[in-house]
Each structure stands twice: as structure tokens, then as C-alpha cells.
Scaffold this motif. Structure first.
Motif, short mmCIF file in Angstrom:
data_model
loop_
_atom_site.label_atom_id
_atom_site.label_comp_id
_atom_site.label_asym_id
_atom_site.label_seq_id
_atom_site.Cartn_x
_atom_site.Cartn_y
_atom_site.Cartn_z
N GLY A 440 0.79 -1.22 0.00
CA GLY A 440 0.00 0.00 0.00
C GLY A 440 0.82 1.27 0.00
O GLY A 440 0.27 2.37 -0.03
N SER A 441 2.14 1.14 0.03
CA SER A 441 3.03 2.31 0.04
C SER A 441 3.81 2.37 -1.27
O SER A 441 4.02 1.36 -1.93
CB SER A 441 4.00 2.22 1.22
N SER A 442 4.23 3.58 -1.63
CA SER A 442 5.08 3.74 -2.82
C SER A 442 6.52 4.04 -2.42
O SER A 442 7.38 4.24 -3.28
CB SER A 442 4.54 4.88 -3.70
N GLU A 443 6.78 4.09 -1.12
CA GLU A 443 8.11 4.46 -0.62
C GLU A 443 8.99 3.23 -0.42
O GLU A 443 8.57 2.24 0.18
CB GLU A 443 7.98 5.22 0.70
N TRP A 444 10.21 3.32 -0.93
CA TRP A 444 11.21 2.27 -0.71
C TRP A 444 12.07 2.64 0.48
O TRP A 444 12.53 3.77 0.60
CB TRP A 444 12.09 2.10 -1.94
N ILE A 445 12.29 1.67 1.36
CA ILE A 445 13.14 1.87 2.52
C ILE A 445 14.41 1.05 2.33
O ILE A 445 14.35 -0.14 1.97
CB ILE A 445 12.42 1.41 3.82
N SER A 446 15.57 1.66 2.59
CA SER A 446 16.83 0.93 2.49
C SER A 446 17.08 0.17 3.78
O SER A 446 16.96 0.72 4.87
CB SER A 446 17.99 1.90 2.23
N TYR A 447 17.44 -1.10 3.65
CA TYR A 447 17.81 -1.90 4.82
C TYR A 447 19.28 -1.65 5.11
O TYR A 447 20.14 -1.87 4.26
CB TYR A 447 17.57 -3.39 4.55
N GLU A 448 19.57 -1.17 6.31
CA GLU A 448 20.93 -0.81 6.68
C GLU A 448 21.48 -1.68 7.81
O GLU A 448 22.58 -1.42 8.31
CB GLU A 448 20.98 0.67 7.12
N GLY A 449 20.74 -2.69 8.23
CA GLY A 449 21.18 -3.52 9.35
C GLY A 449 22.20 -4.56 8.94
O GLY A 449 22.64 -4.62 7.79
N ASP A 450 22.61 -5.40 9.90
CA ASP A 450 23.54 -6.48 9.54
C ASP A 450 22.78 -7.54 8.75
O ASP A 450 21.54 -7.54 8.70
CB ASP A 450 24.20 -7.06 10.80
N SER A 452 22.32 -10.74 9.12
CA SER A 452 21.96 -11.99 9.79
C SER A 452 20.48 -12.26 9.60
O SER A 452 19.67 -11.34 9.38
CB SER A 452 22.28 -11.91 11.28
N LEU A 453 20.08 -13.53 9.71
CA LEU A 453 18.68 -13.90 9.56
C LEU A 453 17.82 -13.22 10.62
O LEU A 453 16.74 -12.68 10.31
CB LEU A 453 18.53 -15.43 9.66
N ASP A 454 18.29 -13.19 11.85
CA ASP A 454 17.51 -12.58 12.93
C ASP A 454 17.24 -11.10 12.67
O ASP A 454 16.13 -10.61 12.91
CB ASP A 454 18.26 -12.73 14.27
N GLU A 458 13.62 -9.41 12.10
CA GLU A 458 13.22 -8.30 12.96
C GLU A 458 12.81 -7.08 12.14
O GLU A 458 11.82 -6.41 12.44
CB GLU A 458 14.37 -7.95 13.90
N PHE A 459 13.57 -6.81 11.07
CA PHE A 459 13.27 -5.67 10.20
C PHE A 459 11.91 -5.86 9.52
O PHE A 459 11.09 -4.93 9.47
CB PHE A 459 14.37 -5.53 9.14
N LEU A 460 11.66 -7.08 8.99
CA LEU A 460 10.39 -7.33 8.31
C LEU A 460 9.21 -7.20 9.26
O LEU A 460 8.19 -6.59 8.93
CB LEU A 460 10.41 -8.73 7.69
N GLU A 461 9.34 -7.74 10.45
CA GLU A 461 8.23 -7.71 11.39
C GLU A 461 7.96 -6.30 11.89
O GLU A 461 6.83 -5.97 12.26
CB GLU A 461 8.49 -8.68 12.55
N THR A 465 3.34 -4.26 6.54
CA THR A 465 1.96 -3.83 6.76
C THR A 465 1.08 -5.03 7.07
O THR A 465 0.21 -4.98 7.93
CB THR A 465 1.43 -3.10 5.51
N ASN A 466 1.29 -6.12 6.34
CA ASN A 466 0.49 -7.32 6.52
C ASN A 466 0.96 -8.14 7.71
O ASN A 466 2.10 -7.98 8.18
CB ASN A 466 0.56 -8.19 5.26
N ASP A 467 0.08 -9.04 8.18
CA ASP A 467 0.44 -9.95 9.27
C ASP A 467 1.20 -11.12 8.64
O ASP A 467 0.61 -12.07 8.13
CB ASP A 467 -0.82 -10.44 9.98
N ILE A 468 2.51 -11.04 8.68
CA ILE A 468 3.33 -12.06 8.00
C ILE A 468 3.60 -13.27 8.88
O ILE A 468 4.34 -14.18 8.47
CB ILE A 468 4.66 -11.45 7.51
N ASN A 469 2.99 -13.32 10.06
CA ASN A 469 3.14 -14.50 10.92
C ASN A 469 1.90 -15.40 10.87
O ASN A 469 1.88 -16.46 11.48
CB ASN A 469 3.40 -14.07 12.37
N GLU A 470 0.86 -14.96 10.15
CA GLU A 470 -0.36 -15.75 9.99
C GLU A 470 -0.34 -16.43 8.63
O GLU A 470 -0.23 -15.76 7.59
CB GLU A 470 -1.58 -14.83 10.08
#
Length: 492
Positions: A440-450, A452-454, A458-461, A465-470
Motif C-alpha cells: 500500500g506504500s510507494s516508498e522504498w526503505i533501504s535496509y541498513e542492518g547487519d 543476519s537472519l535474525d 526483525e526488520f520485516l516484522e 503492513t500485513n500480518d506475516i506470521n499468519e
């Protein structure tokens, strides 16, 4: 043996003494950079290839600038480590201009004439006074010189011109004349601005009401040669001009180079101020072959022609089966200006999606972005070591969210075989680049973290916008339960 060593040391001392480039240490540096006149200091390392390439130009510029009392120096950062660290040096060569001890980054070219031109501008006030006595000398003092001619009572024009000069003093040499004799010699009616230059027609005039906007457009249109060779030294000039850039790719050794360039000059003249034209030496394979490919000129067939809109990140290559001559280029450029040519976007064919991570290609980019899903994309290069290291983690991330594909797409995009479409609104400057766009957004966010999978989870959660754990469906959830129950049964 001792005699030979002594002789070599003496020779080195003579060579050092004959140089017009001063060698600075932490003790001599402070006094050197405190002067009222600007000084230029190179921070270098003896093993640095770019420093070695700069050295002869730097020496020659120092000799030329000596008569203007502009001091040039260098600091060996392998010896003066503390001094270089205190000056924020993190790459070689680093060049800085000092005035009264205050440093500013050098932004000129690394060729002799570029260094001389830049430092002469630094030594002058933003605007120099021009009279009949120095008029002829001043207007030829640099490759591009802007002189304003105004009545002594015309404070408005003088103020506008001086303010413009303050902003662009690194780009042009500026002079102002209220001397009636100098104005007569220029053959203009004030207020007027004349650009004197060492190329093309040699002179351009701006008359009437002088404003900041009219000065900017005037300088942008006329300060760039009609059709010059482009190189790393002047690319920034064209990139910052804000105009599309048309390239003729042709080897400098081609016997017909001058003929081809001359044939295109009328087209360049017709579109002056709207498109900048250059030719590029296709012989310099290591330097420019990748640039030709980046414009989607895939075959090493020269001459070739392409237009690049740097601001819009679009490219328009001429079909390489066609000749690069006046009529072909004129028709192509006319269609480009009229908006009748679609931008060329390189894309792989869309593959079968049989991997845990969605393989995104340029042809499907806009469609995938438009889906009502959260989207995480890795832009990578197959040869990139960091990308190879990230791959197992990225695959695991895709597997982790395989049961929420209606809500989240974890994708990868080979940026060497696909162009990032202009609609994305960003460029990929290094690998891997990781970008996220929420549903629902047109904005891109740069991922700047390490990486690692964790951290990625953490970044995705945190951003989805959506419930990605269901899971996507009850069936998917039941399948999971069946597997668990089956596992228990097996254990029994």
C-alpha cells in the motif's frame, strides 16, 4: 657500495629540492596552510596508483601556479599517519584547499589545466574588477570567463551577478566592469553578460534584465562545448548540467572519427541547450566498455550512438545495425525529443519460480511492485562476494515466509542482467543493496542492518503492513498440524 648509496641519496635530495611541490610533515603543516592565499594539499600513499597518475600533473601545476604565489604541497600518509587522520583522510589521493587554516574539498579535475584553473579561481575574489587596462587579459584567463558589463549606478545587476558568482565561483571565472572604455571594447549595451570561452564560437551574450535564473540557464547552455570528448575528468560537468547526454562511441584511432563527429555536429547545434553531445573513446575498453553496456549497447560494434537521461535514469540506444551518420542520428534525436522512443530496459526472461526466493526481473518489476504485498528485494551481482555470502541466509528467509506468499514477497534481482526501471525512483550503487516496500506504500526503505537472519526477520516484522506470521490459509495451517501429528505417530 656506501658511495653508491650516498650518491643516490644526494640525487634524491636534489630532485626533491627542485620540485615546486612542498613535502609537509606534522610540524610544517600548520604554518603552511595558515596563509591568506589558498594552498592545495594532496594526502597520498606512495603505493597508490591514482596518486602516481596524478603526480606529473600535480608537479606541472605547482610550477605554473608558483608565479601566482599559490602554494602546492603533499603529505605522505604512510609516514604522517596522525596528521592524515586528523584531516579526515580515508582514501588516496585526497586533495584539500586551505585558506587561513580552514579546509575545503578540492572538486576540480586531476589534470594540469584543471588544477591550475581551479586554484586560480580560489585565489581571486568571487568577482574580479575588469577595466580597459586588464580587459583583454582577463577574458582569456580561463577556459570559460563570465564578465558582466553594467552602469556604475546599476546596483541591481551588480548585486545579482555577485550573488551568482558566490555560488558558482568554483565553476567559472567572474569579472565585473563599469568602465565605459571596457564596455565599448566589448561592444555591448549594458546591462549585459558576455561568456568568453576557448572553444566553439568563442563568445556568447546575455542582454536585457539579468536575473539569477537567466544567468543559470545562460551558463548551463553555453559553458559546455558543442561536441567534446567525455572522460572521467569532465563527466561531472555533463552530469550536473541537467540535460540528456548523447554519446558517440568510436575509437580515437578510427580514421573516420573526425568525419563521424563532424557529421553529427549540426544535430548537436540544433539541440544545443536541450541535449549535450559528446564522443567517447571506444578504444579504452577497460574504462568504457562497461559504460556502453550500461546504455544497452551490447555489441562491440563502433561507431555506436545512445542517449542517456541521467536525471530520469533512462537510456535510449540506437539500433547498432544502423549507421551513425547525420540523417540517422538526426531522425533518432528528433524522435527522442518528441517522446516517440521508449526507454530501453534490459531484462532477463521471467524464469519458472521454483526457488524459495522469488526471482525478479525488470520486465515484471512494476507488476510485482504494484501487488498489495510487502516486498523485500535484494539487488545483487553474481560475482559479488558479499552477495554469495548472503545467499544461504536469503534462501532461508524465503523459506521462512513461504507460507505467507499472498502477503509478502522475498525477492532477488540480478542488477547486472536487469535494469532497475526508472519507476523505482532509485539507483543501485553497490552490492548487495536491500530495499523494502510496504504493502500500500510507494516508498522504498533501504535496509541498513547487519545481514543476519535474525536482523532481517526483525526488520520485516517491524516494517511489514500485513500480518506475516499468519499463514495464507487454514489448509496451510492444517498441513502443518498434520505433519506434526504424523511426526508424533512415527515416534510412537
Amino acid at each position: 657500495m656506501r658511495t653508491t648509496a650516498f650518491a643516490l641519496a644526494a640525487l634524491a635530495a636534489v630532485a626533491s629540492a627542485s620540485s615546486d611541490v612542498a613535502d609537509l610533515t606534522k610540524d610544517s603543516f600548520p604554518a603552511f596552510v595558515q596563509g591568506d592565499s589558498p594552498s592545495l594539499v594532496e594526502f597520498f600513499a606512495p603505493w597508490c596508483g591514482h596518486c602516481k597518475a596524478l603526480a606529473p600533473h600535480y608537479e606541472e601545476a605547482a610550477t605554473i601556479l608558483k608565479k601566482d604565489k599559490i602554494n602546492i604541497a603533499k603529505v605522505d600518509c604512510t609516514v604522517e599517519t596522525e596528521l592524515c587522520s586528523s584531516q579526515g583522510v580515508n582514501g588516496y589521493p585526497t586533495l584539500k584547499v586551505f585558506r587561513k587554516g580552514v579546509a575545503s574539498d578540492y572538486s576540480g579535475t586531476r589534470k594540469t589545466d584543471g588544477i591550475v584553473s581551479y586554484m586560480k579561481k580560489q585565489a581571486l575574489p568571487a568577482v574580479s574588477e575588469v577595466t580597459a587596462a586588464n580587459h583583454d587579459e582577463f577574458k582569456t584567463a580561463d577556459k570559460v570567463v563570465l564578465v558582466a558589463y553594467a552602469d556604475a549606478s546599476d546596483s541591481k545587476t551588480q548585486k545579482t551577478f555577485k550573488e551568482f558568482a558566490d555560488v558558482y565561483r568554483d565553476d567559472y571565472l567572474f569579472g565585473l566592469s563599469t568602465d565605459a572604455a571596457a564596455i565599448a571594447a566589448a561592444g555591448v549595451t549594458p546591462p549585459a553578460v558576455v561568456m568568453y570561452k576557448s572553444f566553439d564560437e568563442g563568445r556568447n551574450e546575455l542582454e536585457g534584465d539579468i536575473t539569477d535564473d537567466s544567468l543559470f540557464l545562460f551558463a548551463k547552455e553555453h559553458s559546455v562545448p558543442l561536441l567534446d570528448e567525455i572522460s572521467p575528468d569532465n563527466f561531472a560537468t555533463y552530469a550536473e548540467a541537467g540535460l540528456p547526454l548523447a554519446y558517440i562511441f568510436i575509437p580515437s584511432t578510427d580514421a573516420k572519427r573526425d568525419e563521424v563527429v563532424k557529421a553529427v555536429e549540426p544535430v548537436a547545434r540544433e539541440h544545443k541547450g536541450k541535449i549535450n553531445f559528446v564522443w567517447i573513446d571506444a578504444n579504452k575498453i577497460s574504462q568504457f566498455a562497461d559504460h556502453a553496456k550500461s546504455l544497452n549497447l551490447q555489441e562491440p560494434t563502433w561507431p555506436a550512438f545512445a542517449i542517456q537521461n541521467i536525471q530520469e535514469m533512462t537510456k535510449y540506444p540506437l539500433d547498432q545495425s544502423k549507421p551513425v551518420d547525420h540523417d540517422t542520428v538526426a531522425a533518432f534525436v528528433k524522435d527522442f525529443v518528441a517522446g516517440n522512443i521508449k526507454a530501453s530496459i534490459k531484462s532477463q526472461k521471467a524464469p519458472a519460480q521454483d526457488e524459495p526466493v522469488f526471482v525478479l526481473v525488470a520486465d515484471e518489476f512494476d507488476d510485482v511492485v504494484a501487488e498489495d504485498k510487502d516486498l523485500l528485494v535484494e539487488f545483487y551481482a553474481p560475482w559479488c562476494g558479499h552477495c554469495k555470502k548472503l545467499k544461504p541466509t536469503w534462501d532461508t528467509l524465503g523459506e521462512r515466509y513461504a507460507n505467507v506468499k499472498s502477503k509478502l514477497t522475498v525477492a532477488k534481482f540480478d542488477a547486472t542482467e536487469n535494469d532497475v526501471p526508472p519507476s523505482a525512483g532509485f539507483r543501485v550503487a553497490g552490492f548487495p543493496t536491500i530495499k523494502f516496500k510496504a504493502a500500500g506504500s510507494s516508498e522504498w526503505i533501504s535496509y541498513e542492518g547487519d545481514r543476519s537472519l535474525d536482523s532481517l526477520v526483525e526488520f520485516l516484522e517491524a516494517n511489514a503492513t500485513n500480518d506475516i506470521n499468519e499463514p495464507d490459509s487454514v489448509e496451510a495451517e492444517l498441513d502443518g498440524e498434520t505433519e506434526v501429528k504424523s511426526g508424533r505417530h512415527d515416534e510412537l
